[in-house]
Enzyme design. Structure first.
Site, PDB file in Angstrom:
ATOM      1  N   ASN A 143       0.841  -1.204   0.000  1.00  0.00           N
ATOM      2  CA  ASN A 143       0.000   0.000   0.000  1.00  0.00           C
ATOM      3  C   ASN A 143       0.871   1.247   0.000  1.00  0.00           C
ATOM      4  O   ASN A 143       2.096   1.157   0.014  1.00  0.00           O
ATOM      5  CB  ASN A 143      -0.970  -0.023   1.183  1.00  0.00           C
ATOM      6  CG  ASN A 143      -0.211  -0.069   2.498  1.00  0.00           C
ATOM      7  OD1 ASN A 143       0.531   0.843   2.844  1.00  0.00           O
ATOM      8  ND2 ASN A 143      -0.384  -1.170   3.227  1.00  0.00           N
ATOM      9  N   ASP A 150      -4.487  -6.245   4.960  1.00  0.00           N
ATOM     10  CA  ASP A 150      -5.548  -7.055   5.556  1.00  0.00           C
ATOM     11  C   ASP A 150      -5.614  -8.441   4.907  1.00  0.00           C
ATOM     12  O   ASP A 150      -6.192  -9.362   5.464  1.00  0.00           O
ATOM     13  CB  ASP A 150      -6.899  -6.358   5.386  1.00  0.00           C
ATOM     14  CG  ASP A 150      -7.008  -5.136   6.287  1.00  0.00           C
ATOM     15  OD1 ASP A 150      -6.521  -5.213   7.434  1.00  0.00           O
ATOM     16  OD2 ASP A 150      -7.549  -4.106   5.842  1.00  0.00           O
ATOM     17  N   LYS A 193       8.867 -17.178 -10.716  1.00  0.00           N
ATOM     18  CA  LYS A 193       8.087 -16.074 -11.270  1.00  0.00           C
ATOM     19  C   LYS A 193       6.892 -16.618 -12.067  1.00  0.00           C
ATOM     20  O   LYS A 193       7.056 -17.526 -12.893  1.00  0.00           O
ATOM     21  CB  LYS A 193       9.001 -15.246 -12.178  1.00  0.00           C
ATOM     22  CG  LYS A 193       8.345 -13.994 -12.682  1.00  0.00           C
ATOM     23  CD  LYS A 193       9.273 -13.214 -13.586  1.00  0.00           C
ATOM     24  CE  LYS A 193       8.454 -12.233 -14.390  1.00  0.00           C
ATOM     25  NZ  LYS A 193       9.065 -11.861 -15.631  1.00  0.00           N
ATOM     26  N   PHE A 215      -4.245   3.640  14.659  1.00  0.00           N
ATOM     27  CA  PHE A 215      -4.449   4.673  13.640  1.00  0.00           C
ATOM     28  C   PHE A 215      -5.590   4.209  12.746  1.00  0.00           C
ATOM     29  O   PHE A 215      -5.750   3.006  12.503  1.00  0.00           O
ATOM     30  CB  PHE A 215      -3.184   4.851  12.795  1.00  0.00           C
ATOM     31  CG  PHE A 215      -2.305   5.975  13.282  1.00  0.00           C
ATOM     32  CD1 PHE A 215      -1.590   5.844  14.461  1.00  0.00           C
ATOM     33  CD2 PHE A 215      -2.194   7.159  12.550  1.00  0.00           C
ATOM     34  CE1 PHE A 215      -0.778   6.876  14.908  1.00  0.00           C
ATOM     35  CE2 PHE A 215      -1.394   8.192  12.992  1.00  0.00           C
ATOM     36  CZ  PHE A 215      -0.685   8.061  14.169  1.00  0.00           C
ATOM     37  N   LYS A 244     -13.571   1.434  15.372  1.00  0.00           N
ATOM     38  CA  LYS A 244     -12.338   0.627  15.506  1.00  0.00           C
ATOM     39  C   LYS A 244     -11.780   0.678  16.927  1.00  0.00           C
ATOM     40  O   LYS A 244     -11.277  -0.308  17.456  1.00  0.00           O
ATOM     41  CB  LYS A 244     -11.252   1.152  14.547  1.00  0.00           C
ATOM     42  CG  LYS A 244     -11.454   0.655  13.137  1.00  0.00           C
ATOM     43  CD  LYS A 244     -10.475   1.259  12.153  1.00  0.00           C
ATOM     44  CE  LYS A 244     -10.992   0.984  10.752  1.00  0.00           C
ATOM     45  NZ  LYS A 244     -10.299   1.730   9.728  1.00  0.00           N
ATOM     46  N   LYS A 254     -11.430  -2.888  18.717  1.00  0.00           N
ATOM     47  CA  LYS A 254     -10.083  -3.424  18.952  1.00  0.00           C
ATOM     48  C   LYS A 254      -9.604  -3.187  20.389  1.00  0.00           C
ATOM     49  O   LYS A 254      -8.434  -3.384  20.693  1.00  0.00           O
ATOM     50  CB  LYS A 254      -9.098  -2.810  17.945  1.00  0.00           C
ATOM     51  CG  LYS A 254      -9.504  -3.086  16.478  1.00  0.00           C
ATOM     52  CD  LYS A 254      -8.398  -2.783  15.492  1.00  0.00           C
ATOM     53  CE  LYS A 254      -8.901  -2.914  14.063  1.00  0.00           C
ATOM     54  NZ  LYS A 254      -7.829  -2.930  13.063  1.00  0.00           N
TER      55      LYS A 254
END
Ligand code: CTP
Length: 401
Positions: A208, A278, A288, A322, A336, A340
């Site tokens: 990401n 995730d 490959k 975060f 969240k 959590k």
């Protein structure tokens, strides 16, 4: 400065005369001052002046060993709480940046564990020379603190930046910094930063856009506030943090999970700034993958939710997550926080200009367990980090009360 052991290192520039006032003011404020000087410094001011002002012997020669019971330069290095290099010439900055120890000042600075402050003074063109800039950056990366010179008329006739900061200001900067260092003294802080990479085959992966900047700034801020810091970092393109921070490099979400859970039990504050994948490919290929006609489907499986796992096993740790959101940030973020089992969450709307991935600034909202919200308007990631620690400390105090 009361009872602080200050080792004042004077090097050879005309500003050496200002080190006399510095010695005097430090002793007046209750500090124990010992002075070490390079040979060139003693051409500007006599060691006797510093001896009289500090009421302590002055050291100019690494090999002048008066007491056979001790090795003087190591003894001085160990004695110091604060090592203040003022004035610092381009020469000493260059030597220390390269680990050269060929006089008493450069030798002791390598040997000391004291907090090091450097107040440069030199001609403006020297101060702006790329070699000096590069060397100062190296020293800053070692964790040394610079007290920048002022601008104005210089003894060499030039006008510009390079004048040793005034003794009162040098002492004020040190006092403020020393005060701040107490804020997280004795606290252990664990931070995760950056993205994770989930391997598809030897040349491809899912990842990401996280750059790790916010997590690295949090680690830096925590270290400067006196904490014992461990930073678990995904693959980033950032310079290693200062040597005082324990860095654990990981690549995948699973490796990050292991590093975080291993280090979790004895922490006081844990902040998960990392952008963890995730999902990861269910199957990874050793060779490959070759392209084929038609579409390709890669089946993904869930990774561990590290933060949730930490929330479940939390004892005394203050756990901060975060939340990077592109819509309904407060609503999703607080959800969240509850799901959590966090003590606080830092929510940022990554769709906003000046916030989130890659940016040098951030705009966040801090929400604690009581669902109290604090907005931190756009500021550098370092400023945001400092602000977050203030809020965290306040909430930790309130939880204890
Ligand atoms: N996080 C984590 N492990 C994961 C995913 C996320 O520890 N596998 C942590 C992040 O480090 C961050 C927080 O969870 O502190 C929120 O991450 P985010 O991706 O915004 O939330 P998710 O829980 O993944 O929720 P969603 O995908 O629904 O937005």
């Amino acid at each position: 400065m009361q009872n602080k052991n200050v080792l004042l290192a004077v090097t050879g520039g005309i500003a050496a005369y200002k080190a006399c006032a510095l010695t005097s003011k430090l002793t007046q404020q209750g500090a124990n001052v010992k002075v070490i000087m390079t040979e060139s410094a003693s051409k500007f001011v006599s060691p006797l002046t510093f001896q009289a002002l500090s009421r302590n012997p002055v050291y100019t020669d690494t090999f002048d060993e008066k007491d056979p019971e001790k090795i003087a330069h190591i003894d001085l290095a160990d004695w110091a709480d604060i090592f203040l290099l003022a004035p610092a010439t381009a020469n000493i900055i260059g030597k220390v940046a390269n680990g050269i120890a060929d006089d008493i000042v450069s030798t002791i600075i390598l040997a000391t564990k004291a907090v090091v402050y450097i107040a440069p003074a030199m001609n403006v063109n020297m101060y702006e020379h790329p070699a000096v800039i590069k060397n100062m950056q190296v020293l800053a990366d070692f964790g040394y603190h610079f007290i920048e010179p002022g601008a104005g008329y210089l003894a060499c006739g030039w006008v510009g930046k390079g004048r040793l900061e005034e003794p009162e200001t040098i002492i004020d900067v040190i006092k403020t910094h020393q005060g701040n260092r107490q804020l997280l003294a004795g606290k252990k802080v664990l931070i995760s930063a950056g993205p994770t990479r989930e391997r598809i085959d030897p040349v491809r992966f899912f990842s990401n856009r996280s750059t790790g900047k916010m997590g690295y700034k949090l680690a830096e801020a925590a270290y400067e506030l006196g904490a014992d810091v461990t930073l678990v970092s995904g693959p980033v393109d950032l310079k290693n943090p200062t040597v005082g921070i324990k860095l654990i490099n990981v690549t995948t979400a699973q490796e990050m999970y292991e590093a975080m859970t291993d280090n979790f039990p004895n922490q006081d504050i844990v902040i998960k700034a990392a952008a963890v994948a995730d999902y990861r490919p269910k199957i990874t290929y050793d060779e490959k993958m070759k392209k084929q006609d038609g579409a390709l489907q890669i089946e993904l499986e869930r990774t561990q939710d590290i933060l949730k796992a930490l929330g479940n096993r939390k004892t005394n740790q203050f756990l901060v997550g975060f939340a990077a959101e592109t819509q309904n940030p407060i609503e999703y973020g607080t959800e969240k926080l509850k799901r959590k089992n966090l003590d606080a969450i830092v929510i940022n709307n990554v769709a906003q200009e000046g916030a989130g991935f890659g940016s040098d600034t951030n705009i966040v909202t801090y929400v604690n367990r009581e669902l109290e919200q604090h907005d931190i308007p756009q500021a550098s990631k370092k400023e945001v980090a400092n602000e977050l620690f203030k809020l965290i400390l306040q909430d930790m105090k309130d939880e204890k009360a």
